[in-house]
Design a protein around this motif. Structure first.
Motif, short mmCIF file in Angstrom:
data_model
loop_
_atom_site.label_atom_id
_atom_site.label_comp_id
_atom_site.label_asym_id
_atom_site.label_seq_id
_atom_site.Cartn_x
_atom_site.Cartn_y
_atom_site.Cartn_z
N GLU A 184 -8.99 7.33 2.06
CA GLU A 184 -8.83 6.67 3.35
C GLU A 184 -9.97 7.06 4.29
OE1 GLU A 184 -4.88 6.16 5.80
OE2 GLU A 184 -5.71 8.15 6.21
N PHE A 195 0.58 4.16 2.41
CA PHE A 195 0.14 3.79 3.76
C PHE A 195 0.67 4.76 4.81
CE2 PHE A 195 0.28 1.22 7.68
CZ PHE A 195 -1.03 0.79 7.72
N LEU A 233 -6.41 -1.74 1.49
CA LEU A 233 -6.09 -2.19 2.84
C LEU A 233 -7.33 -2.04 3.71
CD1 LEU A 233 -2.96 -1.66 4.97
CD2 LEU A 233 -5.12 -0.81 5.89
N THR A 240 -3.97 -6.47 3.49
CA THR A 240 -3.70 -5.66 2.31
C THR A 240 -4.34 -6.30 1.08
OG1 THR A 240 -1.64 -6.83 1.80
CG2 THR A 240 -1.50 -4.93 3.29
N ARG A 296 -8.50 2.65 1.42
CA ARG A 296 -8.12 2.05 2.71
C ARG A 296 -9.18 2.38 3.76
NH1 ARG A 296 -3.77 4.82 0.82
NH2 ARG A 296 -4.00 6.46 2.39
N SER A 301 0.88 -1.17 0.00
CA SER A 301 0.00 0.00 0.00
C SER A 301 0.91 1.22 0.00
CB SER A 301 -0.91 0.00 1.23
OG SER A 301 -1.82 1.07 1.19
#
Length: 237
Positions: free
Chosen positions: A162, A46, A200, A209, A178, A43
């Protein structure tokens, strides 16, 4: 007696809480860094722009080893905001320990990392207080942070986006980005999505992941939960 003071118009002070990752290196450090590289490669964003607290208490390094680890993280573009577990005089003053910070979640264990010598007592689960609804798609580069409860997304979550929630996360579209649910210490949190293609997913620190996701999940409606500190995914009918 009451005293009145004129308020300053030029300076305003306000408090704000934020979520930071805590990294706890384990020996051997070279192997731990290799595991870290593997997570980052799965990722790519991340750790991008994510504040990180480096806890070296379990490693017990000397001054030279401490700064070598900090330098290794800098080379990986990991933004360390504080270092704990070592003599504060060993590190740059800007990386002084946070001191009064309260730990609310569990440490993320990297795949194939060395086993911990001593298990950490489980933190009490936080009780989410409320939910928030996002009535639009969450696009690449956007981050939704709601530590008080559930997050409901009526659209899709793009790759590079995210969502971080203290409670559960519901995505009524395609999940490509994510999702970190139960991020403030809630192992009972769940993740739901109508179409699973996630980069993720994480619940209370345990994560999976895209490369670790079983291929039969891709494109399916999925419920994700935590069982015995392991991610479990169920395809919904």
């Amino acid at each position: 007696m009451s005293l009145a003071f004129a308020a300053s118009s030029g300076i305003r002070l306000a408090g704000r809480s934020f979520l930071a990752f805590v990294l706890e290196p384990m020996p051997p450090v070279a192997g731990w860094l290799a595991d870290l590289d593997a997570v980052a490669s799965q990722s790519l964003s991340f750790f991008a722009n994510r504040p990180v607290v480096l806890n070296l208490a379990r490693l017990e390094p000397d001054r030279e080893e401490t700064n070598a680890i900090i330098d290794a993280l800098k080379l990986r573009n990991i933004r360390v905001i504080a270092v704990e577990g070592v003599d504060p005089s060993w590190v740059d003053p800007s990386l002084a320990p946070l001191g009064s910070g309260k730990e609310t979640g569990k440490v993320v264990d990297f795949p194939n990392a060395a086993p911990r010598a001593q298990a950490r007592p489980a933190a009490p689960a936080a009780t989410p207080k409320g939910s928030t609804t996002i009535d639009r798609p969450v696009r690449s580069g956007q981050s939704i942070f709601h530590p008080e409860g559930d997050v409901i997304v009526l659209g899709s979550v793009s790759s590079g986006a995210e969502i971080i929630a203290g409670g559960s996360v519901h995505v009524y579209g395609t999940l490509r980005g994510r999702v970190l649910a139960g991020a403030t210490g809630n192992p009972g949190a769940l993740i739901f999505c109508r179409k699973y293609q996630a980069e993720l997913v994480s619940i209370d620190g345990s994560y999976m992941t895209a490369e670790q996701s079983p291929p039969e999940l891709i494109g399916k409606p999925v419920q994700i939960r935590l069982r015995n500190d392991a991610i479990v995914a169920d395809i919904l009918d």
